[in-house]
Design a protein around this motif. Structure first.
Motif, PDB file in Angstrom:
ATOM      1  N   PRO A 264       0.810  -1.224   0.000  1.00 22.83           N
ATOM      2  CA  PRO A 264       0.000   0.000   0.000  1.00 22.83           C
ATOM      3  C   PRO A 264       0.842   1.274   0.000  1.00 22.83           C
ATOM      4  O   PRO A 264       0.322   2.362  -0.206  1.00 22.83           O
ATOM      5  N   HIS A 265       2.155   1.153   0.207  1.00 29.91           N
ATOM      6  CA  HIS A 265       3.016   2.330   0.326  1.00 29.91           C
ATOM      7  C   HIS A 265       3.564   2.821  -1.013  1.00 29.91           C
ATOM      8  O   HIS A 265       4.086   3.926  -1.074  1.00 29.91           O
ATOM      9  N   GLN A 266       3.490   2.011  -2.050  1.00 30.92           N
ATOM     10  CA  GLN A 266       3.988   2.414  -3.369  1.00 30.92           C
ATOM     11  C   GLN A 266       3.019   1.919  -4.441  1.00 30.92           C
ATOM     12  O   GLN A 266       3.170   0.817  -4.965  1.00 30.92           O
ATOM     13  N   PRO A 267       2.014   2.709  -4.768  1.00 26.49           N
ATOM     14  CA  PRO A 267       1.023   2.265  -5.748  1.00 26.49           C
ATOM     15  C   PRO A 267       1.614   1.835  -7.085  1.00 26.49           C
ATOM     16  O   PRO A 267       1.086   0.946  -7.737  1.00 26.49           O
ATOM     17  N   LYS A 268       2.724   2.452  -7.500  1.00 25.55           N
ATOM     18  CA  LYS A 268       3.332   2.092  -8.784  1.00 25.55           C
ATOM     19  C   LYS A 268       3.846   0.655  -8.773  1.00 25.55           C
ATOM     20  O   LYS A 268       3.825  -0.034  -9.784  1.00 25.55           O
ATOM     21  N   TYR A 269       4.334   0.209  -7.621  1.00 25.49           N
ATOM     22  CA  TYR A 269       4.867  -1.148  -7.471  1.00 25.49           C
ATOM     23  C   TYR A 269       4.033  -1.874  -6.430  1.00 25.49           C
ATOM     24  O   TYR A 269       4.464  -2.112  -5.316  1.00 25.49           O
ATOM     25  N   ARG A 270       2.823  -2.235  -6.796  1.00 27.69           N
ATOM     26  CA  ARG A 270       1.870  -2.772  -5.829  1.00 27.69           C
ATOM     27  C   ARG A 270       2.200  -4.163  -5.323  1.00 27.69           C
ATOM     28  O   ARG A 270       1.838  -4.519  -4.215  1.00 27.69           O
ATOM     29  N   PHE A 271       2.828  -4.979  -6.125  1.00 23.66           N
ATOM     30  CA  PHE A 271       2.997  -6.378  -5.766  1.00 23.66           C
ATOM     31  C   PHE A 271       4.453  -6.685  -5.492  1.00 23.66           C
ATOM     32  O   PHE A 271       5.324  -6.428  -6.311  1.00 23.66           O
ATOM     33  N   LEU A 272       4.713  -7.228  -4.307  1.00 22.86           N
ATOM     34  CA  LEU A 272       6.064  -7.520  -3.869  1.00 22.86           C
ATOM     35  C   LEU A 272       6.247  -9.015  -3.682  1.00 22.86           C
ATOM     36  O   LEU A 272       5.368  -9.689  -3.159  1.00 22.86           O
ATOM     37  N   ASN A 273       7.394  -9.526  -4.098  1.00 24.13           N
ATOM     38  CA  ASN A 273       7.805 -10.873  -3.722  1.00 24.13           C
ATOM     39  C   ASN A 273       8.754 -10.681  -2.548  1.00 24.13           C
ATOM     40  O   ASN A 273       9.695  -9.889  -2.620  1.00 24.13           O
ATOM     41  N   VAL A 274       8.484 -11.394  -1.445  1.00 26.94           N
ATOM     42  CA  VAL A 274       9.211 -11.143  -0.204  1.00 26.94           C
ATOM     43  C   VAL A 274       9.674 -12.442   0.440  1.00 26.94           C
ATOM     44  O   VAL A 274       9.153 -13.522   0.155  1.00 26.94           O
ATOM     45  N   LEU A 275      10.651 -12.293   1.331  1.00 29.67           N
ATOM     46  CA  LEU A 275      11.050 -13.350   2.255  1.00 29.67           C
ATOM     47  C   LEU A 275      10.436 -12.995   3.597  1.00 29.67           C
ATOM     48  O   LEU A 275      10.686 -11.909   4.137  1.00 29.67           O
ATOM     49  N   LEU A 276       9.599 -13.890   4.145  1.00 22.14           N
ATOM     50  CA  LEU A 276       8.946 -13.628   5.425  1.00 22.14           C
ATOM     51  C   LEU A 276       9.760 -14.196   6.571  1.00 22.14           C
ATOM     52  O   LEU A 276      10.320 -15.297   6.480  1.00 22.14           O
ATOM     53  N   ALA A 277       9.784 -13.450   7.685  1.00 18.42           N
ATOM     54  CA  ALA A 277      10.481 -13.906   8.888  1.00 18.42           C
ATOM     55  C   ALA A 277       9.708 -15.048   9.538  1.00 18.42           C
ATOM     56  O   ALA A 277       8.478 -15.062   9.537  1.00 18.42           O
ATOM     57  N   ASP A 278      10.459 -16.019  10.091  1.00 22.71           N
ATOM     58  CA  ASP A 278       9.789 -17.092  10.829  1.00 22.71           C
ATOM     59  C   ASP A 278       9.242 -16.529  12.141  1.00 22.71           C
ATOM     60  O   ASP A 278       9.503 -15.380  12.509  1.00 22.71           O
ATOM     61  N   ALA A 279       8.448 -17.332  12.864  1.00 23.01           N
ATOM     62  CA  ALA A 279       7.766 -16.855  14.072  1.00 23.01           C
ATOM     63  C   ALA A 279       8.743 -16.348  15.129  1.00 23.01           C
ATOM     64  O   ALA A 279       8.512 -15.306  15.751  1.00 23.01           O
ATOM     65  N   ALA A 280       9.841 -17.059  15.339  1.00 23.26           N
ATOM     66  CA  ALA A 280      10.810 -16.647  16.362  1.00 23.26           C
ATOM     67  C   ALA A 280      11.476 -15.322  15.986  1.00 23.26           C
ATOM     68  O   ALA A 280      11.740 -14.489  16.850  1.00 23.26           O
TER      69      ALA A 280
ATOM     70  N   ALA B  59      10.110 -13.052  13.889  1.00 27.89           N
ATOM     71  CA  ALA B  59       9.082 -12.022  13.747  1.00 27.89           C
ATOM     72  C   ALA B  59       8.797 -11.324  15.072  1.00 27.89           C
ATOM     73  O   ALA B  59       8.568 -10.109  15.098  1.00 27.89           O
ATOM     74  N   GLN B  60       8.827 -12.059  16.177  1.00 33.33           N
ATOM     75  CA  GLN B  60       8.461 -11.472  17.477  1.00 33.33           C
ATOM     76  C   GLN B  60       9.350 -10.283  17.841  1.00 33.33           C
ATOM     77  O   GLN B  60       8.834  -9.201  18.132  1.00 33.33           O
ATOM     78  N   PRO B  61      10.689 -10.397  17.840  1.00 36.87           N
ATOM     79  CA  PRO B  61      11.487  -9.214  18.193  1.00 36.87           C
ATOM     80  C   PRO B  61      11.398  -8.100  17.147  1.00 36.87           C
ATOM     81  O   PRO B  61      11.480  -6.918  17.494  1.00 36.87           O
ATOM     82  N   LEU B  62      11.202  -8.452  15.888  1.00 37.35           N
ATOM     83  CA  LEU B  62      11.040  -7.414  14.867  1.00 37.35           C
ATOM     84  C   LEU B  62       9.718  -6.672  15.049  1.00 37.35           C
ATOM     85  O   LEU B  62       9.660  -5.443  14.906  1.00 37.35           O
ATOM     86  N   THR B  63       8.659  -7.400  15.404  1.00 37.24           N
ATOM     87  CA  THR B  63       7.366  -6.765  15.668  1.00 37.24           C
ATOM     88  C   THR B  63       7.458  -5.870  16.900  1.00 37.24           C
ATOM     89  O   THR B  63       6.928  -4.754  16.913  1.00 37.24           O
ATOM     90  N   ALA B  64       8.156  -6.336  17.941  1.00 38.35           N
ATOM     91  CA  ALA B  64       8.351  -5.509  19.140  1.00 38.35           C
ATOM     92  C   ALA B  64       9.112  -4.234  18.791  1.00 38.35           C
ATOM     93  O   ALA B  64       8.785  -3.142  19.275  1.00 38.35           O
ATOM     94  N   LEU B  65      10.126  -4.342  17.938  1.00 31.78           N
ATOM     95  CA  LEU B  65      10.904  -3.179  17.513  1.00 31.78           C
ATOM     96  C   LEU B  65      10.033  -2.225  16.694  1.00 31.78           C
ATOM     97  O   LEU B  65      10.083  -1.002  16.883  1.00 31.78           O
ATOM     98  N   TYR B  66       9.217  -2.756  15.821  1.00 31.27           N
ATOM     99  CA  TYR B  66       8.267  -1.961  15.026  1.00 31.27           C
ATOM    100  C   TYR B  66       7.380  -1.132  15.955  1.00 31.27           C
ATOM    101  O   TYR B  66       7.204   0.078  15.758  1.00 31.27           O
ATOM    102  N   HIS B  67       6.826  -1.772  16.993  1.00 25.82           N
ATOM    103  CA  HIS B  67       5.953  -1.058  17.930  1.00 25.82           C
ATOM    104  C   HIS B  67       6.739  -0.051  18.772  1.00 25.82           C
ATOM    105  O   HIS B  67       6.256   1.054  19.038  1.00 25.82           O
TER     106      HIS B  67
END
Length: 169
Positions: free
Chosen positions: A77-93, A95-103
């Motif tokens: 949603p942040h770049q309408p020109k490039y709407r679709f991204l192929n990504v590497l997702l973080a595993d659950a372990a 993701a937790q500290p990255l989500t905490a850092l995000y908040h």
């Protein structure tokens, strides 16, 4: 506009694989390395305060080991020109500290930590590359040891100084 990223230090073979894909398919390849976005682009009323806030969060946050264990396609949603991204997702372990850092940095709502590999305007192009890449044989491992503020103006990206993650585990 300002944003905050973390650039993982990947093992050499993982870094080469990511670099090869990004060089071919990511229009931001020359501007910014493979990264996890922790604050998406926004207009700041007080950039100096924000820089201090990022430095303060970095000072109390320990370096984070991450494992990116699957490929996915997400809408951007942040770049309408490039709407679709192929990504590497973080595993659950990871993701937790990255989500905490995000908040801690002020993020609100849902957050899915990822490293963007490619950007496409059309979903069929993103799906085609997703099929071509297939499944990961093993997680991509990395270590995040700093935060960077990006200044974005008229499409140009300027990277700021790295703020080391200096907290203890």
């Amino acid at each position: 506009m300002l944003a905050v990223i973390a650039v993982p230090d990947f093992a050499e073979d993982d870094a080469v694989w990511i670099d090869t894909i990004r060089r071919a398919h990511d229009p931001q390849y020359e501007s910014v390395p493979a990264h996890v976005t922790l604050v998406f682009p926004f207009e700041s009323a007080d950039p100096d305060w924000f820089a201090g806030h990022v430095a303060a969060v970095a000072a109390v946050t320990a370096p984070i080991n991450v494992a990116l264990d699957r490929l996915a396609r997400i809408d951007n949603p942040h770049q309408p020109k490039y709407r679709f991204l192929n990504v590497l997702l973080a595993d659950a372990a990871s993701a937790q500290p990255l989500t905490a850092l995000y908040h801690a940095l002020g993020g609100k709502g849902g957050y899915e930590p990822h490293v963007t590999l490619t950007r496409f305007g059309a979903v069929f192009s993103a799906k085609a590359l997703e099929r071509q890449l297939g499944e990961l044989g093993r997680p991509v491992q990395g270590r995040i040891a700093a935060l960077e503020i990006l200044e974005i103006s008229h499409g140009a990206i300027r990277r700021g100084a790295a703020r080391p993650l200096a907290g203890r585990t």
